[in-house]
Design a protein around this motif. Structure first.
Motif, PDB file in Angstrom:
ATOM      1  N   ILE A  17       0.836  -1.203   0.000  1.00  0.00           N
ATOM      2  CA  ILE A  17       0.000   0.000   0.000  1.00  0.00           C
ATOM      3  C   ILE A  17       0.868   1.250   0.000  1.00  0.00           C
ATOM      4  CG2 ILE A  17      -1.679   1.324   1.347  1.00  0.00           C
ATOM      5  CD1 ILE A  17      -2.757  -1.386   2.368  1.00  0.00           C
ATOM      6  N   GLY A  18       1.897   1.263   0.856  1.00  0.00           N
ATOM      7  CA  GLY A  18       2.769   2.430   0.942  1.00  0.00           C
ATOM      8  C   GLY A  18       3.539   2.675  -0.344  1.00  0.00           C
ATOM      9  N   TYR A  19       4.037   1.623  -0.967  1.00  0.00           N
ATOM     10  CA  TYR A  19       4.787   1.775  -2.205  1.00  0.00           C
ATOM     11  C   TYR A  19       3.895   2.252  -3.346  1.00  0.00           C
ATOM     12  CZ  TYR A  19       9.424   0.029  -0.962  1.00  0.00           C
ATOM     13  OH  TYR A  19      10.688  -0.079  -0.451  1.00  0.00           O
ATOM     14  N   TYR A  20       2.684   1.748  -3.382  1.00  0.00           N
ATOM     15  CA  TYR A  20       1.764   2.186  -4.436  1.00  0.00           C
ATOM     16  C   TYR A  20       1.357   3.648  -4.221  1.00  0.00           C
ATOM     17  CZ  TYR A  20      -2.375   2.393  -7.419  1.00  0.00           C
ATOM     18  OH  TYR A  20      -3.309   2.751  -8.368  1.00  0.00           O
ATOM     19  N   ALA A  21       1.107   4.015  -2.961  1.00  0.00           N
ATOM     20  CA  ALA A  21       0.687   5.380  -2.639  1.00  0.00           C
ATOM     21  C   ALA A  21       1.792   6.390  -2.940  1.00  0.00           C
ATOM     22  CB  ALA A  21       0.280   5.475  -1.168  1.00  0.00           C
ATOM     23  N   THR A  22       3.051   5.966  -2.850  1.00  0.00           N
ATOM     24  CA  THR A  22       4.180   6.869  -3.113  1.00  0.00           C
ATOM     25  C   THR A  22       4.772   6.671  -4.507  1.00  0.00           C
ATOM     26  OG1 THR A  22       5.666   5.291  -2.009  1.00  0.00           O
ATOM     27  CG2 THR A  22       4.792   7.102  -0.674  1.00  0.00           C
ATOM     28  N   ASN A  23       4.033   5.970  -5.361  1.00  0.00           N
ATOM     29  CA  ASN A  23       4.406   5.785  -6.771  1.00  0.00           C
ATOM     30  C   ASN A  23       5.706   5.006  -6.942  1.00  0.00           C
ATOM     31  OD1 ASN A  23       3.724   6.157  -9.522  1.00  0.00           O
ATOM     32  ND2 ASN A  23       5.164   7.863  -9.712  1.00  0.00           N
ATOM     33  N   ARG A  24       5.952   4.079  -6.041  1.00  0.00           N
ATOM     34  CA  ARG A  24       7.133   3.232  -6.168  1.00  0.00           C
ATOM     35  C   ARG A  24       6.838   1.929  -6.902  1.00  0.00           C
ATOM     36  NH1 ARG A  24       8.318   6.496  -1.940  1.00  0.00           N
ATOM     37  NH2 ARG A  24      10.530   6.929  -1.535  1.00  0.00           N
ATOM     38  N   THR A  25       5.561   1.600  -7.024  1.00  0.00           N
ATOM     39  CA  THR A  25       5.132   0.460  -7.822  1.00  0.00           C
ATOM     40  C   THR A  25       4.000   0.921  -8.740  1.00  0.00           C
ATOM     41  OG1 THR A  25       3.570  -0.222  -6.093  1.00  0.00           O
ATOM     42  CG2 THR A  25       5.728  -1.284  -6.106  1.00  0.00           C
ATOM     43  N   PRO A  26       3.881   0.319  -9.934  1.00  0.00           N
ATOM     44  CA  PRO A  26       2.863   0.757 -10.887  1.00  0.00           C
ATOM     45  C   PRO A  26       1.456   0.272 -10.552  1.00  0.00           C
ATOM     46  CG  PRO A  26       4.102  -1.065 -11.803  1.00  0.00           C
ATOM     47  CD  PRO A  26       4.761  -0.721 -10.489  1.00  0.00           C
ATOM     48  N   ARG A  27       1.347  -0.772  -9.718  1.00  0.00           N
ATOM     49  CA  ARG A  27       0.054  -1.325  -9.345  1.00  0.00           C
ATOM     50  C   ARG A  27       0.054  -1.648  -7.860  1.00  0.00           C
ATOM     51  NH1 ARG A  27       1.235  -3.088 -14.192  1.00  0.00           N
ATOM     52  NH2 ARG A  27       2.481  -4.830 -13.408  1.00  0.00           N
ATOM     53  N   LEU A  28      -1.141  -1.705  -7.292  1.00  0.00           N
ATOM     54  CA  LEU A  28      -1.256  -1.993  -5.866  1.00  0.00           C
ATOM     55  C   LEU A  28      -0.779  -3.401  -5.542  1.00  0.00           C
ATOM     56  CD1 LEU A  28      -2.188  -1.220  -3.021  1.00  0.00           C
ATOM     57  CD2 LEU A  28      -4.493  -1.970  -3.650  1.00  0.00           C
ATOM     58  N   PHE A  29      -1.118  -4.348  -6.399  1.00  0.00           N
ATOM     59  CA  PHE A  29      -0.753  -5.742  -6.160  1.00  0.00           C
ATOM     60  C   PHE A  29      -0.156  -6.332  -7.435  1.00  0.00           C
ATOM     61  CE2 PHE A  29      -2.437 -10.148  -4.700  1.00  0.00           C
ATOM     62  CZ  PHE A  29      -1.222 -10.426  -4.087  1.00  0.00           C
ATOM     63  N   PRO A  30       1.119  -6.016  -7.721  1.00  0.00           N
ATOM     64  CA  PRO A  30       1.761  -6.494  -8.950  1.00  0.00           C
ATOM     65  C   PRO A  30       1.663  -8.004  -9.089  1.00  0.00           C
ATOM     66  CG  PRO A  30       3.139  -4.860  -7.869  1.00  0.00           C
ATOM     67  CD  PRO A  30       2.037  -5.199  -6.908  1.00  0.00           C
ATOM     68  N   GLY A  31       1.383  -8.433 -10.320  1.00  0.00           N
ATOM     69  CA  GLY A  31       1.235  -9.855 -10.594  1.00  0.00           C
ATOM     70  C   GLY A  31       2.134 -10.316 -11.718  1.00  0.00           C
ATOM     71  N   PRO A  32       1.900 -11.525 -12.234  1.00  0.00           N
ATOM     72  CA  PRO A  32       2.759 -12.091 -13.280  1.00  0.00           C
ATOM     73  C   PRO A  32       2.890 -11.211 -14.510  1.00  0.00           C
ATOM     74  CG  PRO A  32       1.378 -13.800 -12.357  1.00  0.00           C
ATOM     75  CD  PRO A  32       0.909 -12.504 -11.769  1.00  0.00           C
ATOM     76  N   GLN A  33       1.858 -10.420 -14.836  1.00  0.00           N
ATOM     77  CA  GLN A  33       1.936  -9.570 -16.014  1.00  0.00           C
ATOM     78  C   GLN A  33       3.031  -8.523 -15.886  1.00  0.00           C
ATOM     79  OE1 GLN A  33      -0.464  -9.600 -13.830  1.00  0.00           O
ATOM     80  NE2 GLN A  33      -1.074  -7.544 -13.201  1.00  0.00           N
ATOM     81  N   ALA A  34       3.530  -8.322 -14.652  1.00  0.00           N
ATOM     82  CA  ALA A  34       4.565  -7.305 -14.433  1.00  0.00           C
ATOM     83  C   ALA A  34       5.942  -7.790 -14.856  1.00  0.00           C
ATOM     84  CB  ALA A  34       4.609  -6.901 -12.958  1.00  0.00           C
ATOM     85  N   SER A  35       6.114  -9.107 -15.029  1.00  0.00           N
ATOM     86  CA  SER A  35       7.437  -9.603 -15.388  1.00  0.00           C
ATOM     87  C   SER A  35       7.537  -9.685 -16.898  1.00  0.00           C
ATOM     88  CB  SER A  35       7.692 -10.968 -14.753  1.00  0.00           C
ATOM     89  OG  SER A  35       7.159 -12.014 -15.457  1.00  0.00           O
TER      90      SER A  35
END
Length: 276
Positions: free
Chosen positions: A250-268
């Motif tokens: 949640i914190g990483y998504y809120a601070t724009n450190r990850t592109p999605r809240l719950f990154p999944g296989p499509q991210a690789s």
């Protein structure tokens, strides 16, 4: 600043710390005549909640979605150019003081990396992990692991050491800068299964495509996840772990450190979902 705030805030928000604090608060309130009943009741309720959270398989249910986000890696015969090992498996300060590697319960990260180094003898091994202390500079983990890999027969010329990072986000950025991955290269990312969604997310955000290689599973298969824990401390330890990782997502998504809240296989982007 983000690192310090996150560490201090999580110290107080950690479920086990929070539960104990609430019990103590109830006992303190019970010292006042007007609040005695409330304080005793509060301490009793939180104590029962602590026991329930420690014994019931609630922690397993919290960890399971994290660990099942990426299935175990299956070798599809494609070449591997490099392996990125994230820190968190070695007690750096203890290792430095004892003069030998002192691992923790995430030691599978190192063990599996050694196996991968032998399976892919041409692959580079990038170890990412700096000193993770809030106040002052702690001993960096990466050089200690690098020395250990060299001692078990892995050619030091294959090992890249990234020792500045303190967070998963910094792991990704500094690893990218060190590895300088080229288009079409395949890098495996080794970290704990419960940590893989956030790790994949930050590597994607940093522009470093990786193939997930989850290890260090804390949940079992089938009905094992419904079994109660034998010790309250075991359940609370896993509860702390799962809660911290969800808070991190949640914190990483809120601070724009990850592109999605719950990154999944499509991210690789480098084929992480193709080898499932």
């Amino acid at each position: 600043m983000f690192y310090t705030i996150s560490k201090v805030a999580w110290f107080f928000a950690t479920p086990s710390n929070l539960l104990i604090s609430l019990i103590l608060l109830g006992l303190i309130l019970a010292l006042f005549k007007r609040l005695r009943s409330f304080g005793i009741g509060m301490s009793l309720v939180v104590t029962l909640a602590t026991i329930a959270l420690g014994l019931l398989p609630i922690a397993s249910y919290i960890l399971l979605p994290l660990e099942e986000r990426f299935l175990p890696f299956r070798d599809d015969g494609k070449p591997v150019d490099g392996v990125v090992l994230l820190g968190g498996s070695v007690e750096a300060a203890d290792s430095a003081s004892r003069g030998m590697i002192v691992s923790n319960e995430s030691a599978e990260r190192v063990l599996d990396t050694i196996e991968l180094a032998h399976r892919y003898p041409k692959a580079l091994i990038l170890i990412s992990g700096g000193g993770g202390t809030v106040f002052g500079d702690g001993a960096a983990e990466a050089p200690i692991i690098a020395a250990y890999l060299g001692s078990v027969g892995i050619d030091p010329s294959r090992i890249l050491v990234e020792e500045r990072s303190r967070t998963t986000s910094e792991n990704a950025v500094f690893s990218r800068d060190l590895a300088k991955p080229r288009e079409g290269e395949r890098w495996l990312l080794v970290t704990s299964a419960w940590h893989m969604p956030r790790a994949v997310g930050v590597f994607e955000k940093a522009g470093f495509p990786v193939t997930p290689y989850p290890v260090d599973f804390r949940t079992g298969g089938g009905g094992n996840n419904h079994r109660p824990f034998a010790f309250v401390s075991e359940g609370l330890r896993r509860l702390d772990l799962g809660a911290k990782e969800w808070a991190g997502l949640i914190g990483y998504y809120a601070t724009n450190r990850t592109p999605r809240l719950f990154p999944g296989p499509q991210a690789s982007a480098s084929g992480g979902s193709a080898n499932r």
